[in-house]
Motif scaffolding. Structure first.
Motif, PDB file in Angstrom:
ATOM      1  N   SER A  84       0.915  -1.301   0.019  1.00  0.00           N
ATOM      2  CA  SER A  84      -0.137  -0.012   0.075  1.00  0.00           C
ATOM      3  C   SER A  84       0.852   1.181   0.195  1.00  0.00           C
ATOM      4  O   SER A  84       0.525   2.125  -0.723  1.00  0.00           O
ATOM      5  CB  SER A  84      -0.995  -0.037   1.366  1.00  0.00           C
ATOM      6  OG  SER A  84      -1.796  -1.224   1.268  1.00  0.00           O
ATOM      7  N   VAL A  86      -4.829   0.493  -4.925  1.00  0.00           N
ATOM      8  CA  VAL A  86      -3.703  -0.417  -3.800  1.00  0.00           C
ATOM      9  C   VAL A  86      -4.420  -1.647  -4.148  1.00  0.00           C
ATOM     10  O   VAL A  86      -5.496  -1.951  -4.389  1.00  0.00           O
ATOM     11  CB  VAL A  86      -3.705   0.218  -2.637  1.00  0.00           C
ATOM     12  CG1 VAL A  86      -3.446   1.843  -2.807  1.00  0.00           C
ATOM     13  CG2 VAL A  86      -4.895   0.185  -1.816  1.00  0.00           C
ATOM     14  N   VAL A 121      -7.663  -2.714  -2.263  1.00  0.00           N
ATOM     15  CA  VAL A 121      -8.768  -2.208  -2.900  1.00  0.00           C
ATOM     16  C   VAL A 121      -9.188  -2.987  -4.237  1.00  0.00           C
ATOM     17  O   VAL A 121     -10.381  -3.173  -4.467  1.00  0.00           O
ATOM     18  CB  VAL A 121      -8.470  -0.514  -3.359  1.00  0.00           C
ATOM     19  CG1 VAL A 121      -9.727  -0.199  -3.882  1.00  0.00           C
ATOM     20  CG2 VAL A 121      -8.424   0.172  -1.961  1.00  0.00           C
ATOM     21  N   VAL A 149       0.933   4.093  -2.903  1.00  0.00           N
ATOM     22  CA  VAL A 149       0.619   5.537  -2.602  1.00  0.00           C
ATOM     23  C   VAL A 149       1.794   6.594  -3.071  1.00  0.00           C
ATOM     24  O   VAL A 149       1.585   7.455  -3.538  1.00  0.00           O
ATOM     25  CB  VAL A 149       0.274   5.606  -0.942  1.00  0.00           C
ATOM     26  CG1 VAL A 149       0.224   7.235  -0.616  1.00  0.00           C
ATOM     27  CG2 VAL A 149      -1.078   5.255  -0.635  1.00  0.00           C
ATOM     28  N   LEU A 150       3.204   6.052  -2.812  1.00  0.00           N
ATOM     29  CA  LEU A 150       4.001   6.898  -2.993  1.00  0.00           C
ATOM     30  C   LEU A 150       4.402   6.834  -4.693  1.00  0.00           C
ATOM     31  O   LEU A 150       4.711   7.821  -5.156  1.00  0.00           O
ATOM     32  CB  LEU A 150       5.580   6.331  -2.411  1.00  0.00           C
ATOM     33  CG  LEU A 150       5.513   6.421  -0.891  1.00  0.00           C
ATOM     34  CD1 LEU A 150       6.570   5.645  -0.569  1.00  0.00           C
ATOM     35  CD2 LEU A 150       5.745   8.124  -0.753  1.00  0.00           C
ATOM     36  N   LEU A 151       4.007   5.830  -5.318  1.00  0.00           N
ATOM     37  CA  LEU A 151       4.249   5.754  -6.684  1.00  0.00           C
ATOM     38  C   LEU A 151       2.997   6.061  -7.638  1.00  0.00           C
ATOM     39  O   LEU A 151       3.029   6.211  -8.737  1.00  0.00           O
ATOM     40  CB  LEU A 151       4.788   4.524  -7.298  1.00  0.00           C
ATOM     41  CG  LEU A 151       5.970   3.854  -6.668  1.00  0.00           C
ATOM     42  CD1 LEU A 151       6.442   2.455  -7.474  1.00  0.00           C
ATOM     43  CD2 LEU A 151       7.088   4.881  -6.777  1.00  0.00           C
ATOM     44  N   ASP A 152       2.009   6.613  -6.669  1.00  0.00           N
ATOM     45  CA  ASP A 152       0.442   6.791  -7.380  1.00  0.00           C
ATOM     46  C   ASP A 152       0.082   5.983  -8.480  1.00  0.00           C
ATOM     47  O   ASP A 152      -0.146   5.985  -9.391  1.00  0.00           O
ATOM     48  CB  ASP A 152       0.698   8.043  -8.058  1.00  0.00           C
ATOM     49  CG  ASP A 152      -0.578   9.004  -8.500  1.00  0.00           C
ATOM     50  OD1 ASP A 152      -1.640   8.562  -7.784  1.00  0.00           O
ATOM     51  OD2 ASP A 152      -0.645   9.643  -9.635  1.00  0.00           O
ATOM     52  N   HIS A 190      -2.626   3.205  -8.583  1.00  0.00           N
ATOM     53  CA  HIS A 190      -4.010   2.934  -7.848  1.00  0.00           C
ATOM     54  C   HIS A 190      -4.812   2.165  -8.853  1.00  0.00           C
ATOM     55  O   HIS A 190      -4.468   1.979 -10.080  1.00  0.00           O
ATOM     56  CB  HIS A 190      -4.686   4.365  -7.578  1.00  0.00           C
ATOM     57  CG  HIS A 190      -3.987   4.905  -6.537  1.00  0.00           C
ATOM     58  ND1 HIS A 190      -4.456   4.761  -5.337  1.00  0.00           N
ATOM     59  CD2 HIS A 190      -3.263   6.078  -6.501  1.00  0.00           C
ATOM     60  CE1 HIS A 190      -3.757   5.604  -4.362  1.00  0.00           C
ATOM     61  NE2 HIS A 190      -3.133   6.493  -5.024  1.00  0.00           N
ATOM     62  N   ILE A 204      10.532  -1.124  -0.638  1.00  0.00           N
ATOM     63  CA  ILE A 204       9.551  -0.651   0.525  1.00  0.00           C
ATOM     64  C   ILE A 204       8.310  -1.752   0.316  1.00  0.00           C
ATOM     65  O   ILE A 204       7.649  -2.146   1.461  1.00  0.00           O
ATOM     66  CB  ILE A 204       8.763   0.483  -0.385  1.00  0.00           C
ATOM     67  CG1 ILE A 204       9.683   1.623   0.013  1.00  0.00           C
ATOM     68  CG2 ILE A 204       7.419   0.845   0.417  1.00  0.00           C
ATOM     69  CD1 ILE A 204       9.597   2.890  -0.939  1.00  0.00           C
TER      70      ILE A 204
END
Lengths: 210, 210, 210
Positions: C50, C61, C64, C54-57, C59, C129
């Motif tokens: 997740s 995630v 979801v 979020v950091l790499l945009d 979506h 990450i």
């Protein structure tokens, strides 16, 4: 001759190096291993800007656009392991560079939010997050209550810098002049606070609500 | 006469004020300074919704769209410093308002996910994150194991509220009625849990896997 | 016969189950309640991916898009409460599955960044990450300094796995072969590190800069 853009970029590199190196010392105080030192350096130096970008939906985040920042901060943190024994002689220099980072990150953060047409309060918040959230992440990863919440005029310096920066731009002064004045005043405030031990009053509450 | 939208908006403002004020007391127990108190108030009251928005890619996040929320929660946290000495007389009121915040934030979180056409489980998760993550951030910033993971029916109330809300909408009841019923049942469950000290069983494990 | 996609998917499910179960044991050592155990399991197993998204945009995630992952990890964490007493007999199996998760999550993280045309360093960071941040979140939520920063070849294994994976793809080897080699080498390195107690040197620093 260097333009103001280049000067700010060089200052930015110096600031993320200084942030990574002070984070490396914090890692050393927690006896982290070499990898932990490098990771904490990267997160501290680049975390504030990353959090701002994620909250404001401003992609790509800085280290995705400039991956060299990851290398610069990781190497700076690692170099700290070698030169740590000499760093207390440079104590004042590091406190100064940390202050430069605070005001510069704040101006950069304000600028990003202005570029996204954000309202005034969000611009201030963006400067504050950019300037201060990296140190909060460092302290959380060291399992400590963030220094930002406990001591010294740090967040206050960031908010003051942001307010001067925005006021200057709204009053029609040039971007270079406004940046220089906001950073100088913020830097002076931070240095005076360090020199004279200025701090916010503390809120001491001993009862439990539950 | 006020419509349900307006009633919910006023309840929302009351709830973020209550969250900011209880967070300010937590800050006081950690002897944070005035700036730390305000920052912890903002993060606690608005952090859950921000995390939800970032994870669901639902921009702008609430305080970017309504920057006044930052002012309201910051001022509420600051005011707590002055009135803290009288707050233990209002202990029950604050626990009640905190419970209102929990169920209201949950319904808001579910609603955001429904608006993004998310599947059922994500809707529940969105309500849970909105209702509970602010308190988790507060505890992490106080260097404590989150209360949410340790005690009381808090996450459970959020999940129950979310399930009733979704069930009501799917069964075709009106949005107002469903909201009222879900919030009332959730609120009753939370108050009963506080009154009778209901809590989840604990998992106690003493061995190390490593 | 199963294709490599299916094998990797099954391995992924096994890995998130293993991560959730070891997180549940950490929750038990902190005497969390049943809800806390399930939440910590979900956050640990799915948090790294997740944070990367979020950091790499990137979506939506993972959870979801695949809400069943929330159910799988939550149930796995809950089941751990029942079978915990037998798990120390399976100690080696869990350390092995945790290592499988580390290298598999790393490869998945690299793959996501490659799919977004990210530069080399960001691909490595994305793998790191994805592989490691879940454990960092687990430790932060347990109010501990992350194990990742303190001990063992864990981040190093992730970086090594990522480098081999990228090198293999750039040298033109097939995706299946490259994945198999990178995971095997990473897994071997991790198991050797556990077996022989290999760890990074620590950085011990006792002075305060302030």
């Amino acid at each position: 001759m260097m333009g103001s853009e280049q000067i700010l970029h060089i200052l930015y590199l110096i600031a993320i190096v200084a942030e990574a190196m002070t984070a490396a010392l914090a890692a050393g105080r927690r006896n982290m291993d070499w990898v932990g030192v490098c990771l904490l350096g990267c997160v501290t130096a680049l975390g504030g800007g990353s959090l701002r970008d994620v909250l404001l939906d401003h992609h790509p985040v800085s280290w995705v656009q400039h991956p060299s920042y990851l290398v610069v901060t990781g190497v700076a943190a690692f170099a700290t392991i070698v030169i740590a024994r000499y760093m207390h002689h440079l104590r004042r220099l590091f406190l100064f560079l940390d202050a430069v980072g605070l005001v510069l990150f704040t101006v950069i953060g304000c600028n990003v939010a202005i570029g996204l047409d954000m309202p005034l309060i969000v611009v201030i918040a963006s400067g504050l997050i950019t300037g201060c959230a990296g140190g909060v992440l460092r302290d959380v990863l060291c399992a400590e209550v963030p220094l930002l919440f406990r001591a010294e005029l740090y967040a206050t310096v960031s908010v003051a810098t942001g307010l001067i920066y925005i006021a200057g731009l709204r009053l029609g002064f040039s971007h270079d002049l406004t940046t220089a004045v906001a950073m100088t005043v913020g830097l002076a405030l931070r240095i005076l606070a360090l020199r004279f031990g200025w701090s916010m009053p503390k809120f001491v509450y001993t009862q439990s609500l539950h």
